[in-house]
Design an enzyme around this catalytic site. Structure first.
Site, PDB file in Angstrom:
ATOM      1  N   HIS A  22     -10.011  -8.763 -22.698  1.00 50.23           N
ATOM      2  CA  HIS A  22      -7.955  -9.594 -23.297  1.00 50.23           C
ATOM      3  C   HIS A  22      -7.731  -8.096 -23.722  1.00 50.23           C
ATOM      4  O   HIS A  22      -6.407  -7.748 -23.721  1.00 50.23           O
ATOM      5  CB  HIS A  22      -7.284 -10.783 -23.665  1.00 50.23           C
ATOM      6  CG  HIS A  22      -7.801 -10.020 -24.758  1.00 50.23           C
ATOM      7  ND1 HIS A  22      -8.757 -11.348 -25.382  1.00 50.23           N
ATOM      8  CD2 HIS A  22      -6.794 -10.331 -26.031  1.00 50.23           C
ATOM      9  CE1 HIS A  22      -8.781 -11.568 -26.549  1.00 50.23           C
ATOM     10  NE2 HIS A  22      -7.609 -11.114 -27.352  1.00 50.23           N
ATOM     11  N   ASP A  70     -13.826 -13.501 -21.362  1.00 54.53           N
ATOM     12  CA  ASP A  70     -13.316 -12.857 -21.911  1.00 54.53           C
ATOM     13  C   ASP A  70     -14.540 -11.750 -23.043  1.00 54.53           C
ATOM     14  O   ASP A  70     -13.966 -11.169 -23.920  1.00 54.53           O
ATOM     15  CB  ASP A  70     -12.821 -12.993 -23.168  1.00 54.53           C
ATOM     16  CG  ASP A  70     -11.508 -13.137 -23.661  1.00 54.53           C
ATOM     17  OD1 ASP A  70     -11.014 -11.277 -23.102  1.00 54.53           O
ATOM     18  OD2 ASP A  70     -10.898 -12.778 -25.186  1.00 54.53           O
ATOM     19  N   SER A  77      -9.168  -8.908 -32.302  1.00 56.42           N
ATOM     20  CA  SER A  77     -10.038  -9.064 -30.938  1.00 56.42           C
ATOM     21  C   SER A  77     -10.773  -7.979 -30.602  1.00 56.42           C
ATOM     22  O   SER A  77     -10.536  -6.889 -30.222  1.00 56.42           O
ATOM     23  CB  SER A  77      -8.672  -9.712 -30.003  1.00 56.42           C
ATOM     24  OG  SER A  77      -8.255 -10.393 -29.859  1.00 56.42           O
TER      25      SER A  77
END
Length: 517
Positions: free
Chosen positions: A131, A167, A242
Site C-alpha cells: 500500500h 501487503d 508502513s
C-alpha cells in the site's frame, strides 16, 4: 484495522516486535505450584544477554539500511457542475468547468504518498508494504517511486513485484557501490515481552527510532486469508512507518510494520507487523519473478462463537462453520454443506488463532486436504481438492456484497401466517415464489419467511421481517411445524439456544444463534 496510505489521509500505521526480554522468569525446580510473579522468581536487575542499557550502538548499525519511500501519482477527478449554468451569472463561474448540471470536465491532479522500507541486499533490493507504492484512491495512477537513503541521496526505484493479499512489495534501485543491508531474523521464536525496535519515516520524519515490546504473537485481525497473522507491539508507530522494519535485539528483521489499531489515526500502542516467517517466502518468490498462489475451497466461513457453540453443543473456540458453499467449487464437489463445522485440516485444529481461512490459503493449489467436520452433531471426515484462489476483485463479484436488506411493514404475501413459535419469538409463514421475489432471495432458496418478531425476545435483536429461515441446528425447515420441532429438540437436549440458517436479499446468508425463551 487501518492500513497506512498517506497521500489521501487514510489513517493507519505499523508495528514492531522483537526478541530479547529484560525480564527473565526463573522456574522453580520444585514441583510446588507458586505464583508466576512470586518474589525472587523474576530477576529485573540483570537484562538478558543482548538487551543493552542503550540501543544507540545497534541503531547506528541498522539505520543506514532503512530508507524513505515516496510515490508521485496522478489523480483524475470529476469537476463539480456549474450551479449557475443557464443563468445570467453562468459565465462568471467558469472554474466549475462549464456544462450543465451533469458536472464539468474531469481534471488531473498530482498527489504523493510516503512510507518506509529496508534494503535486503547490497545490490539494492528493498522491501516495503504494497500500500506504500500502490495508488491511494480510485482514479489515481502511480507515475514514479522514489527511494531516499539516510545520506539524502535519492534514486528512482523499479517495482519488481507486489502481492496485495499480504501487503508486500519488492523494489530495486541501482546505486554505486555495495549498499548497506539487513538480514531476516526468525520471528517464529519471538515471545511476548521481547524488546523490539522500529526505524522508519513517520510523518515524513526520516530516521525516527522507537522501541517497545511484543504485545502478542500470531494476532488474528479478522481480515482472513493466508496472512492474517501478525506480531502486535506497543512500540510507537505512526503514518509513514508502513513498510519499515521491526528489529529484534540481535538486529535482525523479524517483522514489517504494516497496520495500527486506532480510532483517531494516531498511535495508541497497538500496532501490527507482518512476521518475517510469513514475509520472507513471499519476497523470495517475488525476487525470482514469480507470483504468489494460495489455496481455495470456495466457502464462506463464520467463526463458532460462544452462542453458536452453545446452540450446537460444541466446545468453545473450536472449529468454524460453513455459511455458504460456492456452487461448482472445490468444497461443493467434495460434499461440504452449509452448516458443517470444520474442526481440523490435515490434523491441525481449527481455532481462533489458526483459522480455516489461514490453513486453506496456505495449502498448495492442486493438493488435497482432509477435513474433520461435525454435521448434525456427528463427526465425519471429507477429502477436498484445493484450487488456486481467484483474485480478490473476482471473488467480490462472485460472492456478491452489500449490506443486509431492509424490510418494510407491507404484507409479504396473501397467505395466512402460521402461529408464532413462542419459544424463540418469531412468526413464520411458507416461502412462496411471490414472497421470495418480494424479499429478494433467490428462487432456489427454500424455507419459511419471518413475518413478525417479538421485540422483547433475543430474536427481536437479530432477525427481521423478511428473513428466510432455511434450517435449524442443521435440520431443514420447510414449515412452522419444522421450526417448532427443532426448538423442542434443542430444549430436550438441554441447549439454551438454537442455530438458524438465515437467507437475505442479494445472496446474503449465514447462521444466527437465537436464545430460547
Amino acid at each position: 484495522m487501518k492500513t497506512v496510505r498517506y497521500a489521501y489521509a487514510l489513517t493507519g500505521a505499523l508495528l514492531l516486535g522483537g526478541t530479547a526480554a529484560s525480564l527473565v522468569l526463573q522456574h522453580p525446580a520444585t514441583a510446588a505450584q507458586v505464583a508466576q510473579n512470586e518474589p525472587g522468581t523474576i530477576n529485573a536487575a540483570a537484562p538478558r544477554a543482548g538487551a543493552p542499557m542503550s540501543f544507540a550502538d545497534m541503531v547506528a548499525r541498522l539505520q543506514p539500511a532503512v530508507v524513505n519511500i515516496s510515490t508521485d501519482q496522478k489523480v483524475t477527478v470529476q469537476q463539480p457542475a456549474n450551479p449557475f449554468a443557464g443563468t445570467p451569472f453562468g459565465d462568471l463561474f467558469g472554474q466549475f468547468g462549464g456544462g450543465g448540471g451533469r458536472g464539468g470536465a474531469p481534471v488531473t491532479r498530482e498527489a504523493q504518498s510516503l512510507g518506509s522500507g529496508f534494503i535486503i541486499s547490497p545490490d539494492g533490493y528493498i522491501v516495503t508494504n504494497n500500500h506504500v507504492v500502490a495508488a491511494g484512491m480510485r482514479g489515481a495512477v502511480v507515475t514514479s517511486i522514489r527511494v531516499t537513503l539516510p545520506d539524502r541521496k535519492e534514486y528512482v526505484a523499479k517495482l519488481i513485484g507486489r502481492d496485495a493479499a499480504s501487503d508486500l512489495a519488492l523494489l530495486k534501485i541501482t546505486a554505486p557501490g555495495p549498499l548497506p543491508y539487513v538480514k531476516w531474523g526468525d520471528s517464529a521464536h519471538a515471545r511476548v515481552g521481547d524488546w523490539v525496535i522500529a526505524i522508519g519515516n513517520p510523518f515524513g520524519l526520516g530516521g525516527t527510532v522507537t522501541a517497545g515490546i511484543i504485545s502478542a504473537v500470531h494476532r488474528v485481525t479478522g481480515a482472513g486469508g493466508a496472512n492474517d497473522r501478525f506480531i502486535q507491539t506497543d512500540a510507537s508507530i505512526n503514518q509513514g512507518n508502513s513498510g519499515g522494519p521491526m528489529f529484534d535485539m540481535n538486529g535482525n528483521v523479524i517483522g514489517i510494520n504494516s497496520q495500527i489499531f486506532s480510532q483517531s489515526g494516531g498511535n495508541i500502542g497497538i500496532g501490527f507487523a507482518i512476521p518475517a516467517e510469513e514475509a520472507k517466502p513471499i519476497i523470495d518468490t517475488l525476487m525470482k519473478g514469480g507470483s504468489v498462489k494460495r489455496g481455495y475451497l470456495g466457502v464462506g466461513i463464520q467463526p463458532v462463537t460462544d452462542d453458536i457453540a452453545a446452540a450446537l453443543g460444541l466446545p468453545k473456540n473450536s472449529g468454524e462453520i460453513i455459511g455458504r458453499v460456492e456452487p461448482g467449487g472445490p468444497a461443493a464437489k467434495a460434499g461440504l454443506r452449509a452448516g458443517d463445522v470444520v474442526t481440523r485440516v490435515n490434523g491441525t485444529a481449527v481455532t481462533p488463532d489458526t483459522t480455516l481461512s489461514y490453513l486453506i490459503a496456505n495449502a498448495s493449489p492442486g493438493s488435497t486436504v482432509k477435513l474433520d467436520i461435525m454435521r448434525e452433531g456427528k463427526p465425519m471426515s471429507i477429502t477436498a481438492g484445493v484450487t488456486t484462489r481467484p483474485p480478490e476483485d473476482q471473488l467480490a463479484t462472485t460472492t456478491g456484497g452489500g449490506d443486509d436488506f431492509s424490510g418494510d411493514d407491507d404484507d409479504q404475501g396473501s397467505e395466512q401466517a402460521a402461529p408464532a413459535s413462542n419459544a424463540i419469538g418469531v412468526t413464520v409463514q411458507p416461502l412462496t415464489p411471490a414472497i421470495a421475489r418480494q424479499v429478494g432471495v433467490d428462487s432456489t432458496v427454500q424455507g419459511v419467511v419471518v413475518s413478525a418478531v417479538d421485540p422483547s425476545s433475543d430474536a427481536g435483536q437479530k432477525l427481521r421481517r423478511g428473513d428466510v429461515i432455511s434450517a435449524i441446528n442443521g435440520t431443514p425447515v420447510r414449515s412452522a411445524a419444522d421450526l417448532a420441532r427443532g426448538v423442542q429438540a434443542a430444549k430436550s437436549a438441554g441447549r439454551p439456544q438454537v442455530l438458524l440458517m438465515i437467507n437475505r436479499a442479494r445472496g446474503q446468508s449465514g447462521f444466527v444463534p437465537v436464545k430460547i425463551k
